[in-house]
Design an enzyme around this catalytic site. Structure first.
Site, PDB file in Angstrom:
ATOM      1  CB  SER A   1     -12.073  41.462 -32.843  1.00  0.00           C
ATOM      2  OG  SER A   1     -10.853  41.203 -32.583  1.00  0.00           O
TER       3      SER A   1
ATOM      4  CE  LYS B   1     -11.977  42.624 -36.994  1.00  0.00           C
ATOM      5  NZ  LYS B   1     -11.797  41.578 -38.072  1.00  0.00           N
TER       6      LYS B   1
ATOM      7  CG  HIS C   1     -10.024  45.812 -34.364  1.00  0.00           C
ATOM      8  ND1 HIS C   1      -9.204  44.612 -34.675  1.00  0.00           N
ATOM      9  CD2 HIS C   1     -10.310  45.644 -33.065  1.00  0.00           C
ATOM     10  CE1 HIS C   1      -8.896  43.923 -33.962  1.00  0.00           C
ATOM     11  NE2 HIS C   1      -9.840  44.401 -32.904  1.00  0.00           N
ATOM     12  CG  ASN C   2      -8.350  43.046 -38.580  1.00  0.00           C
ATOM     13  OD1 ASN C   2      -8.943  43.455 -37.361  1.00  0.00           O
ATOM     14  ND2 ASN C   2      -8.869  42.334 -39.281  1.00  0.00           N
TER      15      ASN C   2
ATOM     16  CD  GLU D   1      -5.332  42.305 -35.676  1.00  0.00           C
ATOM     17  OE1 GLU D   1      -6.816  41.976 -35.440  1.00  0.00           O
ATOM     18  OE2 GLU D   1      -4.784  41.309 -36.767  1.00  0.00           O
TER      19      GLU D   1
HETATM   20  C1  6PG Z   1      -9.900  39.070 -35.445  1.00  0.00           C
HETATM   21  C2  6PG Z   1      -8.304  39.835 -36.345  1.00  0.00           C
HETATM   22  C3  6PG Z   1      -9.199  38.697 -37.156  1.00  0.00           C
HETATM   23  C4  6PG Z   1      -7.927  37.829 -38.185  1.00  0.00           C
HETATM   24  C5  6PG Z   1      -7.452  39.241 -39.266  1.00  0.00           C
HETATM   25  C6  6PG Z   1      -6.062  38.180 -39.487  1.00  0.00           C
HETATM   26  O1  6PG Z   1      -9.948  40.484 -34.923  1.00  0.00           O
HETATM   27  O2  6PG Z   1     -10.420  38.481 -35.040  1.00  0.00           O
HETATM   28  O3  6PG Z   1      -7.808  40.642 -37.072  1.00  0.00           O
HETATM   29  O4  6PG Z   1      -9.976  38.761 -38.089  1.00  0.00           O
HETATM   30  O5  6PG Z   1      -6.974  37.550 -37.378  1.00  0.00           O
HETATM   31  O6  6PG Z   1      -7.566  38.801 -40.634  1.00  0.00           O
HETATM   32  O7  6PG Z   1      -5.742  38.957 -40.597  1.00  0.00           O
HETATM   33  P1  6PG Z   1      -4.232  38.557 -41.427  1.00  0.00           P
HETATM   34  O8  6PG Z   1      -3.824  37.250 -41.706  1.00  0.00           O
HETATM   35  O9  6PG Z   1      -4.022  39.174 -42.720  1.00  0.00           O
HETATM   36  O10 6PG Z   1      -2.632  39.281 -40.519  1.00  0.00           O
END
Ligand code: 6PG
Length: 517
Positions: A145, A217, A220-221, A224
């Site tokens: 990430s 992860k 985590h997303n 996010e």
């Molecule tokens: C990270 C981000 C990375 C990516 C996402 C974007 O941790 O660096 O999460 O993995 O930017 O996958 O996700 P979306 O396109 O679904 O918003």
């Protein structure tokens, strides 16, 4: 060394092979080089190989020779590596990972070689791959990430797989990862090529057996998604209900970023709001189409939460918020038909008071989103027999990753104080904070609702909090309904849970409260 055909035998002097030189792969390669590893790299697109060689040369520290070697085939890549081979992949999740693995098999990878997938792979695919390739090579994963800057100067890494492989890879991953000052919990950053950060706590820890790293992860997303949605809701409330301009909101975000809401996402949100459109000179945010994209990891988190039955409504509502944003045409039509209230114009004093309350609302909602994420990981860990260390997970998210935030230090502390904590909300620090701030949280949501401004993330977070703290929920009535129409049975509060009851609801002689109809 000279071969019989007169050609030069490639020297096996590279420590790591790197396949896939998109933005993330190229930056990870340069990060490895900065940390003293000699990298042989390959991409199906030769121009990307040429580009990384040029970039490495441009960024090469004085007095150093080339640190990256370009290859034009999988075989050439293997021929340059010291044995046993260590190969890192940065290719799109899904089929491309298998495509590369199969090419590596054809090129002659061996059973003690390690192949590390760094993409956003679905965790169940990683589990399948470990099994599928185990007789050919050791398949290992490390979720990454931090976007392109993280990849270049220090990402947060979530490795998982064969523990023996981890002992071989650990020094590499720890070297390239982000670093944190252990006292303050704040990132120690360097953005200078050739000068990696070598002090502090690395944001890379072994997460567990195969699948665990990518699951973590994925969550985590999911967090996010929730975090981003909550910030967007605070923006919309200020914009629509408090009639504030983007620059004014950016200023508020900057102020919040100096306090308990300090985070990378808060910081970049302020920057986005300050940006002017180079074409029109208007705030760029007003020109960007309000339709959110998604690559799927938030959706996977929501699906997994539903599957294991772990309440994660703020994460799920963040995914749905992106879905409804996608219905732009319908929304435009509906906005002309469906009525809502008009937001009242606030005095400057009332506006400032409302902004201050909104800060608490955002903070409380954020705590709930993280609580849901950690609860989901705990539930999944039980189901899949993973031994997840939540204190360590919070620690490696303090720097490098997209959700890095000061309050992850408090989350790490909460799990250090009690590693069996059922829910983050029960940690005394967070429980006290929500107790203190919940009045403002409730008022902000009520005010937004009265002004007709949607805030699904904040509302779902508050509902999560109120549901979680309710000793009694209306599921008793729900069980009655299920038993009524489907004989699905119910348990009783005064009898062992193992006993199931069913009432014959059609029996006219059943005891009923006597209400005159
Ligand atoms: C990270 C981000 C990375 C990516 C996402 C974007 O941790 O660096 O999460 O993995 O930017 O996958 O996700 P979306 O396109 O679904 O918003």
């Amino acid at each position: 060394m000279q071969k019989e055909d007169g050609k030069q035998e490639p020297q096996k002097n590279c420590d790591i092979g790197f396949i896939g030189l998109g933005v993330m792969g190229a930056n990870l390669t340069l990060n490895l080089a900065d940390n003293g590893y000699r990298v042989a790299c390959f991409d199906l697109d030769q121009s990307k190989v040429d580009a990384i060689l040029a970039k490495e040369e441009a960024e090469r520290p004085e007095g150093s020779g080339p640190r990256v070697e370009g290859c034009s085939s999988y075989t050439e890549l293997l021929s340059k590596l010291k044995a046993p081979h260590l190969i890192i992949l940065s290719v799109p999740a899904g089929e491309p990972v298998d495509h590369v693995c199969n090419h590596l098999i054809d090129a002659g990878v061996r059973a003690d070689d390690i192949v590390i997938d760094t993409g956003n792979s679905l965790w169940t695919d990683s589990v399948k791959r470990e099994e599928q390739y185990k007789s050919k090579f050791i398949f290992f994963t490390t979720a990454v990430s931090g976007g392109e800057v993280g990849a270049r100067f220090g990402p947060s890494l979530m490795p998982s797989g064969n523990p023996y492989a981890w002992t071989r890879i650990e020094p590499v991953l720890k070297a390239i990862s982000a670093k944190v000052d252990p006292q303050t919990g704040k990132p120690i950053e360097s953005r200078t090529p050739g000068k990696p950060v070598t002090e502090g706590e690395p944001c890379a820890t072994y997460i567990g057996t195969m699948g665990a790293g990518h699951y973590v992860k994925m969550v985590h997303n999911g967090i996010e998604y929730a975090d981003m949605q909550l910030i967007c809701e605070a923006y919309q409330i200020m914009r629509t209900s408090f009639h504030m301009a983007p620059a004014e909101i950016a200023e508020v975000f900057r102020r919040w970023n100096d306090g308990k809401l300090n985070s990378y996402l808060m910081e970049i949100s302020a920057e986005v709001l300050e940006q002017l459109d180079p074409e029109t000179g208007e705030p760029l945010v007003d020109v960007i189409l309000d339709q959110a994209g998604q690559k799927g990891t938030g959706l996977w988190t929501a699906v997994s939460a539903l599957q294991v039955g772990s309440p994660a409504q703020t994460i799920t509502s963040a995914v749905f918020a992106r879905s409804i944003s996608g219905l732009k045409k319908e929304r435009v039509k509906a906005s002309k038909v469906l009525q809502g209230p008009q937001a009242a114009v606030l005095s400057e004093e009332d506006k400032m008071a409302a902004v201050n309350k909104l800060e608490q609302a955002l903070y409380c909602s954020k705590i709930c989103a993280y609580a849901q994420g950690f609860q989901l990981m705990a539930t999944a860990a039980k189901e899949h027999d993973w031994e997840l260390d939540f204190g360590e997970i919070a620690k490696i998210w303090r720097a490098g990753c997209i959700i890095r935030a000061v309050f992850l230090q408090s989350i790490a502390q909460a799990y250090e104080n009690d590693e069996d904590l059922d829910n983050l909300l029960l940690d005394p620090f967070f429980a006290d904070q929500i107790t203190e701030m919940q009045g403002d949280w409730r008022e902000s949501i009520a005010q937004a609702t009265l002004a007709g401004v949607p805030c699904p993330g904040m509302m779902s977070a508050l509902s999560y909090y109120d549901s979680y703290r309710s000793a009694v929920l209306p599921a008793n009535l729900l069980q009655g309904q299920r038993d009524y129409f489907g004989a699905h049975t119910y348990q009783r509060i005064d009898k062992p849970a193992s006993k199931k009851y069913h009432l014959d609801w059609s029996d006219p002689a059943r005891p009923q409260i006597n209400i005159k109809k």
